[in-house]
Design an enzyme around this catalytic site. Sequence first.
Site, mmCIF file in Angstrom:
data_model
loop_
_atom_site.group_PDB
_atom_site.id
_atom_site.type_symbol
_atom_site.label_atom_id
_atom_site.label_comp_id
_atom_site.label_asym_id
_atom_site.label_seq_id
_atom_site.Cartn_x
_atom_site.Cartn_y
_atom_site.Cartn_z
ATOM 1 N N SER A 119 0.608 -0.782 0.213
ATOM 2 C CA SER A 119 -0.092 -0.515 -0.035
ATOM 3 C C SER A 119 0.640 1.130 0.135
ATOM 4 C CB SER A 119 -0.775 0.160 1.688
ATOM 5 O OG SER A 119 -2.024 0.618 1.274
ATOM 6 N N ALA B 292 -9.805 9.438 8.039
ATOM 7 C CA ALA B 292 -9.012 10.314 7.327
ATOM 8 C C ALA B 292 -8.301 11.008 5.968
ATOM 9 C CB ALA B 292 -8.618 10.710 8.345
ATOM 10 N N ARG C 279 -1.425 5.723 19.515
ATOM 11 C CA ARG C 279 -1.215 3.796 19.291
ATOM 12 C C ARG C 279 0.111 3.159 18.094
ATOM 13 N NH1 ARG C 279 -2.702 3.814 14.028
ATOM 14 N NH2 ARG C 279 -3.335 1.117 13.561
ATOM 15 N N ARG D 188 1.908 5.318 16.845
ATOM 16 C CA ARG D 188 1.576 6.921 15.885
ATOM 17 C C ARG D 188 1.093 8.228 17.562
ATOM 18 N NH1 ARG D 188 2.083 6.561 10.398
ATOM 19 N NH2 ARG D 188 1.189 4.189 9.649
HETATM 20 P P1 NG1 Z 1 -1.610 2.229 11.020
HETATM 21 O O1 NG1 Z 1 -0.482 2.027 10.347
HETATM 22 O O2 NG1 Z 1 -2.086 1.127 11.862
HETATM 23 O O3 NG1 Z 1 -2.027 3.035 11.442
HETATM 24 C C1 NG1 Z 1 -2.592 2.429 7.899
HETATM 25 C C2 NG1 Z 1 -3.923 4.175 8.981
HETATM 26 C C3 NG1 Z 1 -4.779 3.277 8.779
HETATM 27 C C4 NG1 Z 1 -5.425 2.122 7.792
HETATM 28 C C5 NG1 Z 1 -4.422 1.529 6.830
HETATM 29 C C6 NG1 Z 1 -3.994 0.460 6.597
HETATM 30 C C7 NG1 Z 1 -3.461 6.332 9.705
HETATM 31 C C8 NG1 Z 1 -2.748 6.973 10.805
HETATM 32 N N1 NG1 Z 1 -3.094 4.795 9.813
HETATM 33 O O4 NG1 Z 1 -2.604 1.500 9.763
HETATM 34 O O5 NG1 Z 1 -6.116 4.063 9.080
HETATM 35 O O6 NG1 Z 1 -5.220 2.593 6.474
HETATM 36 O O7 NG1 Z 1 -3.077 1.839 7.375
HETATM 37 O O8 NG1 Z 1 -4.026 1.290 4.893
HETATM 38 O O9 NG1 Z 1 -3.636 6.546 8.480
HETATM 39 ZN ZN ZN Z 2 -2.967 1.499 0.249
#
Ligand code: NG1
Ligand code: ZN
Length: 524
Positions: free
Chosen positions: A63, A371, A489, A498
């Site tokens: 991703s 978001a 978290r 984060r």
């Molecule tokens: P993590 O890395 O668990 O925060 C991130 C995004 C999620 C979700 C996932 C999957 C943020 C803060 N977190 O997860 O919302 O989209 O990647 O792609 O953007």
């Molecule tokens: Zn993605």
Amino acid sequence: MPTDVLLQLNTYPLREGLKPTYGTAGFRSVADLLPSTVFRCGALMALRAGALRQVTGIVITASHNPEQDNGVKLVDPSGNMLDSQWENMADALAQATTAEQALREVELIKQTWAVGTGGTVMVAHDTRSSALDLCKAAAAGISAVGGTPEPALLLTTPQLHWMVARRNCCLPFSEVDYFQTLLGAFEQLRSSHCPSAKAQALVVDAANGVGAPKLAEAAGRLSDLGLNINVINSGTSGALNAGCGADFVQKEQARPAGFESIPSGMRCASMDGDADRLVYFVMRKSGHAQLFDGDRIAVLAATLLDRILHERPGADASVRMGIVQTAYANGSSTRYVRSRLTECEVVMTPTGVKHLHHAAAAFDIGIYYEANGHGTILFKPSFLKTLTEGSGGWRTEMGLLSQVMNQAVGDALSGLLLVEYALCRLGWGLAQWTDLYTDLPSRQLKVAVPNRAAFTTTDAETRLMTPRGLQCQVEAEVAKVSQGRCFVRPSGTEDVVRVYAEAENQIAADQLAKAVASLVSEMA
Ligand code: NG1
Ligand code: ZN
């Protein structure tokens, strides 16, 4: 044939000391460490397909992560992410330290789910250079348990989810069908409800990922409808997600690479590396990107749907509509929905679309967006059925929207078509969309820690349980700031913790985030 499986498992050994964990969206790490995990995920999804006698899917992608990472997203027969009950089995299988132990996990799954042999698994990958080797590992894992791997295809994550869902409903499921369904429905919506819409230009940052060739396929048809798309970061020169893409634009709120010559005021959008996230933005002279994030897309969608529902004859008949958000949603967006879109319920879930999707499915119309622009609109099948039973403008419009919006998972192409349709249907420019509410200034930081598993949370991830005492210190920092909100978290996709902070002004939000990030570093 356990000995064959054992032989194969030995070909893809788990590197010593590794403990792969199913995170927010499957397994992710540096690509070199993944073959064993991907092989075992192949076996798992073949067994899942065998157990349910339906087709499952695997997407080899990381991703928004950098090029050197890769990962595996697991697709259930419904087209949604892997059932949460199976996540533990995925962990146990991926973490088995020897081939013998992994084989025992395979046998346990077979016994528990009374599955004799594996079923068919569709495989897709993004543009990462490690993709093909990992696709081979996935195919080997699928075959090892007697399953059938389909030839791996270059697809966006949402395309594969859509295909798996459609295939299990015996509906046409090729990539051509995907484009025809989404774009065909969009064409009908535009010609019925905005026949004289002005031509629009949209510059799209494709993050140098798989979204670029896919959007290019749609661009010809969209230009016939007056939507002229110019794809930047199409993968011909820049690196995947490097200084560009939806994650960068959302978190940095700055001009992505490749946009230096785009004039300020231009309408732009950005997708991530596997095209399941989308944010809009407008370049400002300062190099700042004015962001229209997932929260704002959700509010726009709710405004559109509210308008359609109110215009229909018998508007008092109840249709349950809801917006699902996470703690990362800007507080102003939540306040706006609660105070102005009073017929739309608001639900909060932990981070990760698997949680949001589930909550959205409870509504007749469930709008879910993180978001960061990851989301879609779900139309409950029983609600859709009531639409097809009658005829009339609003019913057809809802039905077409359900085809534009990928019903399996968040999809950047669906998001783009939704925003373009909503703006022209409401007769809005970006100014009206901006004016809906003012975002509270916010800041997000990442803190590298030796062991992110030491950080555990509760209350939809808004409060820390461990390390002990840290939550009280975070709250003491929040109390110093007007309109302050902050939470910490562990990421489920990157090796970081984060920190998110919101406050009355940007300086205070930045200071709060920084102060809490320091606390996190000290505790770690
Ligand atoms: P993590 O890395 O668990 O925060 C991130 C995004 C999620 C979700 C996932 C999957 C943020 C803060 N977190 O997860 O919302 O989209 O990647 O792609 O953007
Ligand atoms: Zn993605």
